[in-house]
Scaffold this motif. Structure first.
Motif, mmCIF file in Angstrom:
data_model
loop_
_atom_site.group_PDB
_atom_site.id
_atom_site.type_symbol
_atom_site.label_atom_id
_atom_site.label_comp_id
_atom_site.label_asym_id
_atom_site.label_seq_id
_atom_site.Cartn_x
_atom_site.Cartn_y
_atom_site.Cartn_z
ATOM 1 N N ALA A 54 -3.341 30.071 -10.445
ATOM 2 C CA ALA A 54 -4.580 30.609 -9.617
ATOM 3 C C ALA A 54 -5.638 30.903 -10.479
ATOM 4 O O ALA A 54 -5.778 30.912 -11.649
ATOM 5 C CB ALA A 54 -4.165 31.873 -8.867
ATOM 6 N N ASN A 67 -5.489 29.639 -5.338
ATOM 7 C CA ASN A 67 -4.153 29.111 -5.925
ATOM 8 C C ASN A 67 -4.544 27.440 -5.881
ATOM 9 O O ASN A 67 -5.346 27.085 -5.823
ATOM 10 C CB ASN A 67 -2.923 29.539 -5.380
ATOM 11 C CG ASN A 67 -2.788 29.008 -3.842
ATOM 12 O OD1 ASN A 67 -3.595 28.096 -3.460
ATOM 13 N ND2 ASN A 67 -1.659 29.233 -3.387
ATOM 14 N N VAL A 87 -1.721 35.617 -4.672
ATOM 15 C CA VAL A 87 -1.793 34.375 -4.880
ATOM 16 C C VAL A 87 -0.765 33.800 -5.879
ATOM 17 O O VAL A 87 -0.421 32.712 -6.184
ATOM 18 C CB VAL A 87 -3.239 33.781 -5.504
ATOM 19 C CG1 VAL A 87 -4.329 33.996 -4.470
ATOM 20 C CG2 VAL A 87 -3.233 34.752 -6.981
ATOM 21 N N SER A 88 0.184 34.984 -6.233
ATOM 22 C CA SER A 88 0.998 34.454 -7.132
ATOM 23 C C SER A 88 2.503 34.419 -6.415
ATOM 24 O O SER A 88 2.713 34.789 -5.326
ATOM 25 C CB SER A 88 1.390 35.555 -8.566
ATOM 26 O OG SER A 88 1.766 36.934 -7.867
#
Length: 88
Positions: A54, A67, A87-88
């Motif tokens: 990201a 991302n 976003v992870s």
């Protein structure tokens, strides 16, 4: 082997102005790297192990995380940690 209890989480680190900060999430090492120059808006790249996952930036008072899939974007007025988690 490092003791898992001693590995920092996202809550333990600060957003790096330069360089990088490393944390673990779900047993995976993540690295948040400061990018850009003094003349640019600050941006960061988020890597899970060695893979870029990201780009994080702050625009118009909001944290934005993009991302690897361009159609997926997260915007948040909350703290940068939530955007990194999203976003992870």
């Amino acid at each position: 082997m490092t003791d898992p209890d001693s590995q920092p989480t996202i809550a333990d680190i600060e957003l790096p102005e330069t360089g990088e900060a490393t944390f673990w999430r779900d047993g995976v090492q993540h690295t948040l790297r400061a990018d850009g120059t003094e003349d640019d808006e600050p941006t960061w790249t988020l890597h899970a192990e060695e893979e870029l996952i990201a780009h994080i930036s702050r625009r118009e008072g909001k944290w934005v995380g993009n991302n690897a899939t361009p159609s997926r974007q997260v915007e948040s007025d909350s703290d940068w940690r939530q955007v990194v988690i999203d976003v992870s």
